[in-house]
Design an enzyme around this catalytic site. Structure first.
Site, short mmCIF file in Angstrom:
data_model
loop_
_atom_site.label_atom_id
_atom_site.label_comp_id
_atom_site.label_asym_id
_atom_site.label_seq_id
_atom_site.Cartn_x
_atom_site.Cartn_y
_atom_site.Cartn_z
N GLY A 69 -4.78 -1.67 4.91
CA GLY A 69 -4.00 -2.81 4.40
C GLY A 69 -4.69 -4.14 4.64
N ARG A 70 -5.22 -4.33 5.85
CA ARG A 70 -5.84 -5.62 6.18
C ARG A 70 -7.22 -5.77 5.57
NH1 ARG A 70 -4.74 -2.33 10.30
NH2 ARG A 70 -6.40 -1.50 11.60
N LYS A 120 0.84 -1.20 0.00
CA LYS A 120 0.00 0.00 0.00
C LYS A 120 0.88 1.25 0.00
CE LYS A 120 -3.40 2.48 2.75
NZ LYS A 120 -4.29 2.50 3.91
N LYS A 134 9.46 -0.96 14.19
CA LYS A 134 10.06 -0.61 12.88
C LYS A 134 11.17 0.40 13.07
CE LYS A 134 5.81 -0.95 10.06
NZ LYS A 134 4.88 -0.19 9.24
N HIS A 168 -5.46 -33.09 17.01
CA HIS A 168 -4.33 -33.91 17.45
C HIS A 168 -3.20 -33.05 17.99
CE1 HIS A 168 -6.21 -37.51 15.79
NE2 HIS A 168 -6.69 -36.67 14.89
N GLU A 190 10.44 -4.65 4.69
CA GLU A 190 10.56 -6.06 4.25
C GLU A 190 10.29 -6.17 2.75
OE1 GLU A 190 8.88 -4.95 6.86
OE2 GLU A 190 8.77 -6.44 8.47
N GLU A 220 -4.91 -6.51 14.72
CA GLU A 220 -4.38 -5.21 14.31
C GLU A 220 -5.50 -4.16 14.34
OE1 GLU A 220 -2.61 -4.09 10.24
OE2 GLU A 220 -0.80 -4.58 11.36
#
Ligand code: F6P
Length: 515
Positions: free
Chosen positions: A259-260, A202, A485, A376, A208, A345
């Site tokens: 963003g999400r 965005k 960050k 399990h 990253e 978030e």
């Protein structure tokens, strides 16, 4: 409109008294046994999603009070403000309009939003035309999406979920981590002339993604690649930065898409490449149907509202600290990770809209794994542990595969786990006792397809909106990701120099071991 803080409303006080006066000990087992109308009262069909809430620790009186809480907190007004394009993301002074991304071109939106809707459809048309061209281009065998957070989790989750609908001959890869092992592993498996890199960000500034994008471009050049315009595309609101990076093929979106909440935008390009333009349209249509349900259904029959209020009840009145998501569909294996960002978030906040510290709990921890695998692993704790963790089962009635016997086994396990959590077992004694009355919700799709996935994801988006609106927090900013960050930028050069000036003793000692 000024909204009353939830813990200062009459309904909050009434809910506190209701919880202390017996609702804490409510037994859903007995309620189901005693009330033949309970399943009907606590289940409902929403667009593409059937929901059974009847195994939860909630009765009609609780739900009436929760609905009153929603009204007193102004949830409806807040929802209407979102659909009107008001800047409800107040700390960033932005509208919240991911819902507009899935509105049909002729949807009746407020006049002020008509230009935005036209832009949405122009961009969507360009992006879908590009997706179709990539699908038709047999020379492109691999698509590598480079992005993180919302620029990774949504498209990855949806691409995996809709694998059955994917075009043959294209492998989809998702690289998010700055850990070079991830990109290196993908680069080992692809050829420059057959690869399309999608740089999804965005902001086009995320460290990253920029590191991975630079390394991918360097690799492409070192391997003899020349045609960056053909092999790289950028999905971003910051088209200018993408161009400066050297990418001329760009698909934009807008600051009013969090963003999400962005898989419906240009960030959804990998999904569109995988499933094609018509199916991407169905994904949007499924989400839009849920938007309309959320916007118009009365609160008492509004599934995102009912689920969001249940979340508030569990978190603030019964003290449950987490919720487990157990999709009984292999395609939904990344849904828990996607929901972690969506919910935590959005609602992992401890101050109100004015920045004042809140005295009550907000986002639960959301976690989970697909069933039957989780059975399990951690289901032991769900059945017999000391904490009560509400579980969300998600299943599809019809499977896409033709393997005989698997689907009944899978569905039987989902039903049996929900049943075991509810019923428990008291007759065996000691280690073999199951307390029961462990709450669960069951979400059921006819089949996992683009439309039902769209509806399911929009359901979650709006549910998170509802609990955030009750809590009076800003569900649409994410300042909590900033500090780490900034500190990483400070630490990175120190790893080369060994300079530990000003660092705490623990960080300093660890850094010296690493440099
Ligand atoms: O880490 C926070 C965050 O801003 C998320 O909200 C977002 O989805 C992610 O980083 C990626 O951001 P971008 O798409 O701008 O690279």
């Amino acid at each position: 409109m000024t909204r009353t803080r939830c813990d200062r409303t009459p309904a909050w006080g009434a809910l506190c008294r209701h919880a202390e006066g017996g609702a804490h000990a409510f037994d859903a087992r007995a309620a189901l046994a005693d009330d033949p109308g309970r399943f009907a009262a606590f289940s409902q069909q929403a667009p593409r999603v059937f929901a059974d809430l009847s195994k939860n620790r909630i009765d009609a009186a609780t739900e009436v009070l929760l609905l009153q809480l929603a009204r007193e907190c102004g949830v409806e007004q807040h929802r209407d403000a979102m659909f009107a394009g008001t800047h409800i993301n107040s700390t960033e002074d932005r509208a919240v309009m991911h819902w507009l991304l899935r509105a049909p071109a002729d949807a009746p939106v407020p006049a002020a939003l008509a230009p935005a809707l036209a832009e949405v459809h122009a961009t969507l048309a360009a992006m879908l035309a590009y997706a179709e061209a990539v699908r038709a281009d047999a020379a492109i065998t691999d698509v590598v999406n480079i992005g993180i957070g919302g620029s990774d989790l949504g498209p990855q989750m949806a691409t995996l979920a809709l694998d059955e609908f994917a075009v043959p001959g294209k492998r989809m890869h998702f690289v998010s981590n700055v850990d070079g092992h991830e990109l290196a592993a993908v680069l080992r498996r692809v050829q420059p002339h057959g690869t399309l890199f999608l740089i999804a960000s965005k902001t086009f500034t995320t460290a990253e993604t920029m590191a991975n994008a630079s390394s991918a471009r360097d690799w492409f050049m070192q391997q003899g690649g020349t045609d960056v315009a053909r092999h790289f595309a950028a999905l971003t609101t910051n088209v200018h930065a993408a161009r400066a990076f050297g990418i001329s093929t760009t698909f934009g979106f807008w600051d009013w898409v969090g963003g999400r909440y962005s898989l419906w935008s240009a960030i959804g390009l990998p999904i569109a490449i995988a499933i094609g333009a018509p199916a991407f349209g169905e994904l949007l249509a499924g989400a839009h149907a849920m938007d309309e349900h959320f916007r118009s259904a009365p609160l008492a029959a509004n599934l995102p509202v009912r689920l969001g209020l249940l979340d508030v009840w569990y978190r603030d009145f019964l003290g449950f600290t987490s919720r487990c998501v157990a999709p009984y569909h292999h395609g939904l294996r990344r849904l828990p990770a996607y929901l972690q960002q969506l919910e935590m978030e959005s609602n992992g906040k401890r101050v109100d809209l004015a920045g004042q510290r809140l005295p009550f709990a907000t986002s639960p921890v959301v976690w989970g794994e697909p069933g039957t695998n989780g059975q399990h692993a951690f289901f032991q704790m769900l059945h017999q542990g000391t904490d009560v963790v509400p579980v969300e089962f998600i299943a599809a009635r019809h499977a896409a595969h033709g393997l005989p016997g698997h689907q009944p086994k899978l569905l039987a396990n989902a039903l049996a786990q929900a049943q075991a959590l509810l019923q428990g077992r008291a007759d065996a004694g000691g280690h073999r006792d199951f307390p029961g009355n462990r709450p669960s919700t069951f979400l059921l799709l006819e089949r996992l397809d683009p439309a039902s996935l769209g509806a399911l994801v929009a359901l979650y988006e709006h549910r998170v909106f509802v609990s955030g609106a009750v809590w009076g927090i800003n569900s649409f900013d994410q300042w909590g990701v900033e500090l780490g960050k900034v500190l990483a930028q400070d630490i990175e050069p120190r790893l080369a120099t060994g300079d530990v000036t000003g660092l705490d003793a623990s960080t300093a000692s660890l850094l010296l071991r690493l440099c």
